[in-house]
Design an enzyme around this catalytic site. Structure first.
Site, mmCIF file in Angstrom:
data_model
loop_
_atom_site.group_PDB
_atom_site.id
_atom_site.type_symbol
_atom_site.label_atom_id
_atom_site.label_comp_id
_atom_site.label_asym_id
_atom_site.label_seq_id
_atom_site.Cartn_x
_atom_site.Cartn_y
_atom_site.Cartn_z
ATOM 1 N N PHE A 181 2.682 -68.885 40.756
ATOM 2 C CA PHE A 181 2.207 -68.368 42.035
ATOM 3 C C PHE A 181 3.387 -67.828 42.843
ATOM 4 O O PHE A 181 4.548 -68.154 42.568
ATOM 5 C CB PHE A 181 1.472 -69.497 42.788
ATOM 6 N N ASN A 183 4.972 -68.388 45.585
ATOM 7 C CA ASN A 183 6.040 -69.166 46.228
ATOM 8 C C ASN A 183 6.691 -70.179 45.290
ATOM 9 O O ASN A 183 7.425 -71.046 45.740
ATOM 10 C CB ASN A 183 5.492 -69.874 47.482
ATOM 11 N N LYS A 184 6.468 -70.056 43.993
ATOM 12 C CA LYS A 184 7.052 -71.016 43.057
ATOM 13 C C LYS A 184 8.438 -70.556 42.584
ATOM 14 O O LYS A 184 8.841 -69.426 42.849
ATOM 15 C CB LYS A 184 6.110 -71.215 41.860
ATOM 16 N N ASN A 185 9.143 -71.406 41.844
ATOM 17 C CA ASN A 185 10.524 -71.095 41.429
ATOM 18 C C ASN A 185 10.617 -69.843 40.574
ATOM 19 O O ASN A 185 11.616 -69.138 40.610
ATOM 20 C CB ASN A 185 11.139 -72.266 40.659
ATOM 21 N N MET A 186 9.614 -69.622 39.727
ATOM 22 C CA MET A 186 9.527 -68.319 39.053
ATOM 23 C C MET A 186 8.126 -67.798 39.294
ATOM 24 O O MET A 186 7.146 -68.547 39.217
ATOM 25 C CB MET A 186 9.878 -68.406 37.563
#
Ligand SMILES: *Cc1c(COP(=O)(O)O)cnc(C)c1O
Length: 377
Positions: A181, A183-186
Site C-alpha cells: 500500500f 504508505n508502506k516501506n515498499m
C-alpha cells in the site's frame, strides 16, 4: 495542508516510470512474467520457497486463512493493536478473532505469554503482526503453534526486509502476508504478497487467488494448456503487471531505505531521550527491524489531542497506530469488544503518537519534529 514535515512520503522516480512504460509497451498487463519474477524476488528476500502475488495484504490474509482451514466455528488469535484488516480477515472466513494483549509496554507485539492463555479447542490459527517493523519473538510462538497443531500466519505489512535470529519476517509460519500500500516501506499503491514454504499451500493459494481455476491465462497463451477445471470457490485477487513492475523496482531499494530508516530512528531515540514525558518502545529490540513507523508513548497526564494540534500548528503531521480493534463499533456490535482484559493495548491506544518517518526525510527534519514536540508536551 502543506506540511513542513509530512508523516510519510513514498520514494518514486524515473526507474518506476521506465518500468511501467515497459509493461505498457509489452501489451501484457496482468499476471505475466513480471508478476512471476516479483513473486520469486519477495520469496527469496525473506527466505521462503514461494510467493503468491495478490491484490493487497487484506486479500492475502483472507486467502491465507482460508487455505489454512480457518472457517465457521474456529477461532484465530490476533493482536488488537493492529490495522483492522488483520482481524477483519478472520471475520471474512466466518471465524472469530480472539484478541491477545501486547507483551509489555516496551514490546508492543503479542507473545507466547499473551497468546497461550487464550487457546481453546476451537483455536485454528495464530496471526501475529510485527508492529512498526519489529519482529515478534517468533521462536516460542512457532513452538506453541507446533505443540498445539495450530496454523501460524504473519501479517508482515510493517516488516518487509525485517528478520529475527537470522530468519526473515514472512518465513516463520505457514504463511506471511505483505502489503505494498502507498504508505508502506515498499509501495506499488495497492498490492500484496503471500509467502510460504509449503508446496501444498502454495498450490491451493494460487488457485484460490484466481477463481479456483486449474490453469492460468499465461499458460494457455503460451500453448501449455487449452482448458481448465474449477476445483473450489475461488476469488479474483490477482496482481497486475504494472504493480509487479513497480514492486520489483521498489524491492531493489528496500535494504538501503530500511537502513536509512534505521539511522533516522536512532537519531530520534537520542533526541527523544532528552524530552521528559516521552518514552519510545522497542529499545534495544533483538530483531532487525524494518522501522516502518516511529511510535512514541506520551505520559499519563498528557493530552494527545493537544500535542497533535501543537505539532500541526508547527507544520508537523502526526498520527495514531492504533485505536485498538476491539473498541471499534463494528466489533462492539458483533459482540467482540471492548475487552477490559487488553489493559496494555488500551493504554497504548490512548497514549501512542506516531511521528514522521520516511527514508527521504533529512536529519534536520527529525530535529524540527523533536524541537516542536519538546515545546508542546
Ligand atoms: C496496511 C496494513 C494491512 C492492510 O494492507 P493492504 O495492502 O492495504 O490491504 C494489514 N495489516 C497491517 C498491520 C497493515 O498495516
Amino acid at each position: 495542508m502543506n506540511w513542513r514535515v509530512a508523516l510519510f512520503e513514498p520514494d518514486l522516480g524515473d526507474e518506476e516510470i521506465a518500468a511501467i512504460t515497459e509493461v505498457i509497451r509489452s501489451r501484457w498487463l496482468t499476471m505475466g512474467e513480471r508478476t512471476q519474477a516479483f513473486e520469486a524476488a519477495i520469496a527469496q528476500n525473506c527466505g521462503a520457497r514461494h510467493g503468491i502475488a495478490v491484490s493487497n495484504c487484506t486479500t492475502g490474509l483472507h486467502l491465507a486463512m482460508l487455505g489454512l482451514g480457518v472457517g465457521p466455528g474456529t477461532e484465530v488469535i490476533v493482536p488488537s493493536l493492529t490495522f483492522v484488516a488483520t482481524a477483519n480477515a478472520v471475520r471474512y472466513c466466518g471465524a472469530t478473532p480472539v484478541f491477545a494483549d501486547v507483551h509489555s509496554l516496551e514490546d508492543w507485539n503479542i507473545s507466547r505469554d499473551t497468546i497461550e492463555p487464550l487457546l481453546t479447542p476451537r483455536t485454528r490459527a495464530i496471526c501475529v503482526v510485527h508492529y512498526a517493523g519489529y519482529v515478534c519473538d517468533m521462536a516460542p510462538i512457532a513452538a506453541l503453534a507446533r505443540e498445539r497443531g495450530l496454523a501460524l500466519i504473519e501479517d508482515v505489512a510493517h516488516a518487509p526486509g525485517a528478520s529475527r535470529d537470522g530468519r526473515g519476517a514472512g518465513n516463520w509460519g505457514d504463511a506471511g502476508c505483505f502489503s505494498f500500500f502507498s504508505n508502506k516501506n515498499m509501495t506499488t499503491g495497492e498490492g500484496g504478497m503471500i509467502t510460504t514454504s509449503r508446496d501444498d499451500l502454495a498450490e491451493s493459494l494460487r488457485r484460490l487467488r484466481a477463481h479456483g481455476m486449474t490453469t492460468v491465462t499465461l499458460d494457455r497463451h503460451k500453448g501449455h494448456a487449452f482448458s481448465y477445471d474449477v476445483l473450489g470457490l475461488g476469488y479474483n485477487f490477482r496482481m497486475t503487471e504494472i504493480t509487479a513492475a513497480l514492486g520489483l523496482v521498489q524491492l531493489r531499494h528496500l535494504r538501503d531505505r530500511n537502513g536509512r530508516r534505521r539511522e533516522l530512528v536512532e537519531h530520534y531515540r537520542r533526541r527523544l531521550a532528552q524530552i521528559p514525558g516521552i518514552s519510545v518502545p522497542f529499545a534495544d529490540h533483538p530483531s532487525e527491524s524494518a522501522f516502518h513507523i516511529m511510535p512514541v508513548l506520551l505520559s499519563a497526564g498528557a493530552s494527545r489531542l493537544h500535542v497533535m494540534q501543537g505539532l500541526r500548528e508547527r507544520g508537523i503531521q502526526s498520527s495514531i497506530h492504533y485505536r485498538p480493534v476491539d473498541t471499534f463499533t463494528s466489533y462492539r456490535e458483533a459482540g467482540l469488544g471492548p475487552l477490559d482484559r487488553l489493559e496494555r493495548t488500551h493504554l497504548i491506544g490512548e497514549r501512542e503518537l506516531t511521528l514522521p518517518l520516511y527514508p527521504s526525510m533529512r536529519t534536520d527534519d527529525v530535529e524540527l519534529v523533536c524541537a516542536a514536540l519538546a515545546e508542546v508536551v
